[in-house]
Motif scaffolding. Structure first.
Motif, PDB file in Angstrom:
ATOM      1  N   VAL A  80       0.689  -1.269   0.077  1.00 41.59           N
ATOM      2  CA  VAL A  80      -0.071   0.200   0.031  1.00 41.59           C
ATOM      3  C   VAL A  80       0.928   1.158   0.037  1.00 41.59           C
TER       4      VAL A  80
ATOM      5  N   GLY B   3       9.949  -2.684  10.543  1.00 46.10           N
ATOM      6  CA  GLY B   3       8.378  -3.042  10.336  1.00 46.10           C
ATOM      7  C   GLY B   3       7.739  -2.047   9.297  1.00 46.10           C
TER       8      GLY B   3
ATOM      9  N   LYS C 291      10.436  -2.381   4.304  1.00 44.31           N
ATOM     10  CA  LYS C 291      11.709  -2.394   3.357  1.00 44.31           C
ATOM     11  C   LYS C 291      12.026  -3.558   2.736  1.00 44.31           C
ATOM     12  N   THR C 292      11.971  -4.662   3.777  1.00 44.00           N
ATOM     13  CA  THR C 292      12.008  -6.053   3.050  1.00 44.00           C
ATOM     14  C   THR C 292      11.016  -6.426   2.001  1.00 44.00           C
ATOM     15  N   HIS C 293       9.784  -6.101   2.381  1.00 43.10           N
ATOM     16  CA  HIS C 293       8.656  -6.116   1.424  1.00 43.10           C
ATOM     17  C   HIS C 293       8.916  -5.598  -0.057  1.00 43.10           C
TER      18      HIS C 293
ATOM     19  N   LYS D 129      -5.054  -5.843   3.972  1.00 47.45           N
ATOM     20  CA  LYS D 129      -4.645  -7.265   4.610  1.00 47.45           C
ATOM     21  C   LYS D 129      -6.028  -8.201   4.693  1.00 47.45           C
TER      22      LYS D 129
ATOM     23  N   ARG E  25       4.367  -3.834  11.065  1.00 45.36           N
ATOM     24  CA  ARG E  25       4.370  -5.333  11.338  1.00 45.36           C
ATOM     25  C   ARG E  25       3.506  -5.364  12.405  1.00 45.36           C
TER      26      ARG E  25
ATOM     27  N   GLU F 110       0.118  -5.689  11.479  1.00 42.04           N
ATOM     28  CA  GLU F 110      -0.409  -6.772  10.899  1.00 42.04           C
ATOM     29  C   GLU F 110      -0.287  -8.109  12.015  1.00 42.04           C
TER      30      GLU F 110
END
Ligand code: ADP
Ligand code: MG
Length: 468
Positions: free
Chosen positions: A141, A174, A177-179, A308, A333, A336
């Motif tokens: 998003v 969270g 970044k990784t996403h 989500k 995070r 979520e």
């Protein structure tokens, strides 16, 4: 004044009003194409820069440009390197559409079949890409907190090695970044299945390097990396205090960079804040494109929750969505996590919970999310820090403009965030009269109605609360 001199002068001013990351990102490789009677035509490297310069930064550019050419009232950008020329931004940012569609429309759409890209083989050379197919741009998003990083990642995914190299994404835990990094890898492999893509955390890179050295395979280790087309390194701050790893990583970086292979890096802080990072690495990191990710605002948090829920095929009433979004704001995070807990609890029972039940269930997360121990001292420290004034000055009697404004903001925040009474606020700020506190609050409230900059300032200050 040549076009070049003119543009340098304009950039000099623009730079003052933007963060370094935004400035480098959007204004790098721009130049003047033409100065017409009332139009300034700029050369920009890609469609993203065009969109941003023409829309978001139009006012800033215009106001600086007019100092030299008062008649200019229009800015047009021409994409000069041809790569994205002619493509619309929609075709490049196509994957994000679902985030903006009404929910009914989204839920009627079938989830795309999932594919996992794990490894790909080239001439007998196999790369473990370490990519997880659950991360894609379509599941991300976009809000004002991450739009820069998102646009940069999309651009890199469309043209690896061409637009921004290295791409350096930084922001707190969270926040996605990784996403985003994983999305780039997945997207590249979707478009160009022949590319050798590898995602790895810096920690794992370091551990594998140590193993390779111990087993005298350091050379093979490095060879594997320098054959990649896209190297994605997550959490690069792990390099801090690791001299040997820094050295080896630098060689990998240089080899790939020279070959114009794409390097994408994430970190929880900007390069200059990574302790003991070698200068040469820091300047390499800063030399590409840097984009930061901040905490999502309320609207984005609501959009994330809805997204989500839609992914998990679960429904929550709007009041519950709003409650969660308003109360869990430090990172995605956590948001979520709370949501998953709710879904696990109620999905099996096939039961739609009430707001009261949710309040009960999420009590723990939410109370730790609320600024646990926010107090007047923390508010004063955050405000003083943000405006670069002394705490004592805020409580003191100084009537200088640069102190009065921060003082009013501190008063406003004590009222809003702590619900203190006006006399209490006065007492906390060096024994002021309650009427001063009332006046300050009203003034800031009025200003907030049409001052977007003040609104942003408040946002930044609130983010600082956690530091104290
Ligand atoms: P980081 O690497 O910055 O610590 P992650 O990428 O692991 O954060 O994100 C944490 C979780 O939050 C992931 O499950 C991710 O999918 C989700 N997330 C973060 N930002 C967004 C976003 N903007 N849209 C959708 N999901 C997000
Ligand atoms: Mg991460």
């Amino acid at each position: 004044m040549t076009h070049d001199e003119f543009w340098q002068a304009v950039l000099g001013e623009v730079e003052l009003s933007l963060s370094k990351a935004s400035f480098t990102t959007w204004f790098k490789n721009t130049s003047v194409n033409e100065i017409g009677e009332s139009e300034l035509v700029l050369n920009v490297p890609n469609i993203f820069a065009k969109e941003w310069l023409e829309k978001k930064y139009r006012k800033i550019i215009l106001s600086s440009a007019r100092k030299f050419h008062p008649k200019i009232d229009r800015i047009t950008c021409i994409i000069s390197n041809g790569q994205d020329a002619g493509k619309s931004i929609d075709s490049l940012v196509k994957t994000n559409q679902s985030a903006k569609e009404p929910l009914e429309k989204q839920s009627s759409r079938k989830a795309a079949p999932k594919k996992t890209y794990t490894s790909n083989t080239f001439n007998g050379f196999s790369v473990n890409s370490n990519l997880n197919s659950k991360y894609g741009f379509e599941a991300f998003v976009v809000g004002s907190n991450n739009e820069l990083a998102y646009a940069a990642c999309q651009s890199v995914a469309e043209n690896p090695g061409k637009n921004y190299n290295p791409l350096f994404i930084y922001g707190g835990v969270g926040l996605g970044k990784t996403h985003l990094l994983q999305s780039v890898g997945n997207q590249v492999l979707k478009n160009l299945p022949d590319k050798k893509v590898k995602y790895i955390s810096m920690e794992r890179f370091a551990n594998e390097l140590v193993n390779a050295i111990q087993t005298s395979k350091a050379k093979d280790f490095k060879n594997e990396y320098i054959q990649l087309d896209v190297l994605i390194i997550d959490d690069v701050q792990f390099l801090s205090n690791k001299e040997k790893t820094q050295e080896e990583f630098f060689h990998v970086f240089e080899s790939l960079y020279q070959l114009e292979k794409q390097i994408i890096i994430s970190s929880d802080r900007p390069p200059k804040s990574i302790p003991t990072l070698e200068d040469r690495l820091r300047s390499r990191f800063e030399g590409g494109m840097m984009a930061d990710i901040n905490k999502p605002d309320l609207e984005t948090r609501i959009a994330i929750i809805k997204k989500k829920l839609q992914e998990k095929n679960f429904h929550l009433e709007d009041a519950i969505v709003a409650y969660l979004a308003e109360n869990i704001y430090h990172n995605v995070r956590e948001l979520e996590g709370a949501l998953n807990k709710i879904i696990v609890t109620y999905q099996l029972k096939n039961y739609s919970p009430s707001l009261d039940e949710i309040i009960e269930q999420t009590g723990d997360v939410i109370s730790t999310n609320r600024q646990k121990d926010l107090d007047p001292v923390k508010i004063i420290s955050s405000v003083a820090d943000f405006f670069d004034v002394k705490k004592e000055e805020l409580s003191g009697r100084c009537r200088k403009k640069q102190i009065i404004k921060p003082r009013q903001i501190a008063i406003y925040l004590m009222r809003r965030e702590l619900g203190l009474s006006f006399p209490e606020i006065g007492k906390n700020l060096g024994g002021r009269d309650h009427s001063t506190a009332i006046y300050a609050c009203e003034k800031i409230e009025r200003e907030l109605e049409n001052n977007k900059i003040l609104e942003d300032h408040l946002k930044f200050i609130k983010e600082k609360f956690v530091d104290y």
